[in-house]
Design a protein around this motif. Sequence first.
Motif, mmCIF file in Angstrom:
data_model
loop_
_atom_site.group_PDB
_atom_site.id
_atom_site.type_symbol
_atom_site.label_atom_id
_atom_site.label_comp_id
_atom_site.label_asym_id
_atom_site.label_seq_id
_atom_site.Cartn_x
_atom_site.Cartn_y
_atom_site.Cartn_z
ATOM 1 N N PRO A 55 0.839 -1.198 0.000
ATOM 2 C CA PRO A 55 0.000 0.000 0.000
ATOM 3 C C PRO A 55 0.876 1.252 0.000
ATOM 4 O O PRO A 55 1.848 1.327 0.768
ATOM 5 C CB PRO A 55 -0.794 -0.127 1.303
ATOM 6 C CG PRO A 55 -0.771 -1.583 1.636
ATOM 7 C CD PRO A 55 0.561 -2.081 1.150
ATOM 8 N N PRO A 56 0.574 2.242 -0.833
ATOM 9 C CA PRO A 56 1.417 3.438 -0.919
ATOM 10 C C PRO A 56 1.638 4.133 0.427
ATOM 11 O O PRO A 56 2.754 4.570 0.722
ATOM 12 C CB PRO A 56 0.649 4.335 -1.890
ATOM 13 C CG PRO A 56 -0.104 3.375 -2.760
ATOM 14 C CD PRO A 56 -0.501 2.255 -1.850
ATOM 15 N N ALA A 83 2.178 4.250 -10.163
ATOM 16 C CA ALA A 83 2.179 5.712 -10.054
ATOM 17 C C ALA A 83 1.824 6.145 -8.638
ATOM 18 O O ALA A 83 2.349 7.152 -8.134
ATOM 19 C CB ALA A 83 1.200 6.303 -11.058
ATOM 20 N N GLU A 84 0.939 5.405 -7.987
ATOM 21 C CA GLU A 84 0.527 5.765 -6.630
ATOM 22 C C GLU A 84 1.685 5.631 -5.645
ATOM 23 O O GLU A 84 1.866 6.471 -4.755
ATOM 24 C CB GLU A 84 -0.641 4.883 -6.191
ATOM 25 C CG GLU A 84 -1.931 5.118 -6.947
ATOM 26 C CD GLU A 84 -1.949 4.495 -8.342
ATOM 27 O OE1 GLU A 84 -2.840 4.856 -9.139
ATOM 28 O OE2 GLU A 84 -1.073 3.652 -8.632
ATOM 29 N N ILE A 85 2.491 4.575 -5.795
ATOM 30 C CA ILE A 85 3.657 4.409 -4.926
ATOM 31 C C ILE A 85 4.688 5.486 -5.220
ATOM 32 O O ILE A 85 5.305 6.047 -4.294
ATOM 33 C CB ILE A 85 4.247 2.999 -5.094
ATOM 34 C CG1 ILE A 85 3.296 1.958 -4.500
ATOM 35 C CG2 ILE A 85 5.625 2.902 -4.428
ATOM 36 C CD1 ILE A 85 3.742 0.525 -4.696
ATOM 37 N N VAL A 89 6.175 8.023 -2.420
ATOM 38 C CA VAL A 89 7.611 8.113 -2.149
ATOM 39 C C VAL A 89 8.087 9.549 -2.307
ATOM 40 O O VAL A 89 8.847 10.069 -1.476
ATOM 41 C CB VAL A 89 8.393 7.174 -3.086
ATOM 42 C CG1 VAL A 89 9.892 7.443 -3.011
ATOM 43 C CG2 VAL A 89 8.099 5.719 -2.734
ATOM 44 N N ALA A 90 7.658 10.207 -3.376
ATOM 45 C CA ALA A 90 8.051 11.604 -3.597
ATOM 46 C C ALA A 90 7.625 12.491 -2.442
ATOM 47 O O ALA A 90 8.385 13.352 -1.978
ATOM 48 C CB ALA A 90 7.466 12.103 -4.914
ATOM 49 N N ASP A 118 1.512 3.221 -16.904
ATOM 50 C CA ASP A 118 1.069 4.578 -16.582
ATOM 51 C C ASP A 118 1.912 5.243 -15.496
ATOM 52 O O ASP A 118 1.663 6.387 -15.113
ATOM 53 C CB ASP A 118 -0.406 4.575 -16.161
ATOM 54 C CG ASP A 118 -0.658 3.786 -14.872
ATOM 55 O OD1 ASP A 118 0.290 3.179 -14.340
ATOM 56 O OD2 ASP A 118 -1.814 3.772 -14.401
ATOM 57 N N ALA A 119 2.919 4.542 -15.004
ATOM 58 C CA ALA A 119 3.763 5.097 -13.941
ATOM 59 C C ALA A 119 5.006 5.793 -14.483
ATOM 60 O O ALA A 119 5.695 6.491 -13.742
ATOM 61 C CB ALA A 119 4.181 3.988 -12.978
ATOM 62 N N VAL A 120 5.304 5.634 -15.766
ATOM 63 C CA VAL A 120 6.533 6.204 -16.320
ATOM 64 C C VAL A 120 6.526 7.722 -16.228
ATOM 65 O O VAL A 120 7.515 8.344 -15.819
ATOM 66 C CB VAL A 120 6.733 5.748 -17.781
ATOM 67 C CG1 VAL A 120 7.945 6.448 -18.394
ATOM 68 C CG2 VAL A 120 6.915 4.237 -17.838
#
Length: 263
Positions: A55-56, A83-85, A89-90, A118-120
């Motif tokens: 989970p993010p 993308a959610e993770i 993290v950011a 979609d995470a790129v």
Amino acid sequence: MDGRVLIVAGSDSGGGAGIQADIKTVSALGGFAATAVTALTAQDTLAVHEVFAAPPGFVAKQITVVLDDIGADAVKIGMLASAEIIAAVAQALASYDGPLVVDPVMVATSGGRLLADDAVDALKTLLIGRATVVTPNIPEAEVLTGMVIRTPDDMAVAGQAILELGPQAVLMKGGHLEASRVVDLLVTADGVMRFENAKIVTESTHGTGCTLSSAIAVGLAQGQSLPQAVTRARDYVLAAIRLAPGYGRGHGPLNHVDAGKVV
């Protein structure tokens, strides 16, 4: 023990890549490894059989509690899965201003996909621009730039394109090129530094990217300049390949422990 490295990456059940390779590398080179696990993988030398993303919010919590208590002299980012993770993290690293090594992990050595399509864009906009150094291999650099990379000259152009995303440096890894020698290029605003060695013909290449980026991170954590950290990291990976134990029926793991004794 010198240098605290917080590793944000996925777990490899086979022990050759991911968090396991990162911890072995940092430890073998004299640093202290803390971790934030982003995903679990059922993985061996043949394939990535299944991925279970954390989970993010829990990924972010691992980062914040380590930074608040232990701290970090460098952060290494590997597999982020979604993308959610990446966004979590950011945000968790928003107040961190030390060295940041981003290994844009997208596909395992065995071919398994490790980053959602979609995470790129999220990776490019939220993390790569903040990096001290980004360490893409050829396939990853092609995804990040949309270029076809076939030569060291192509690598230099792609490295410059990634540099324009905002990182301080890009280490373009040339191991995927069809050549008898491996050429890596460290691309910065000051120019291009070339590293070169004879290619070792072997199937023991699982986790080389994770290992290299973690070796760079611990070098930066120990106060080395980026060229010094890259030089030692490359020497370490080459030694770990030469000393590989030959485990598994596919792309086998490196020998992280013994390599640390010879660099």
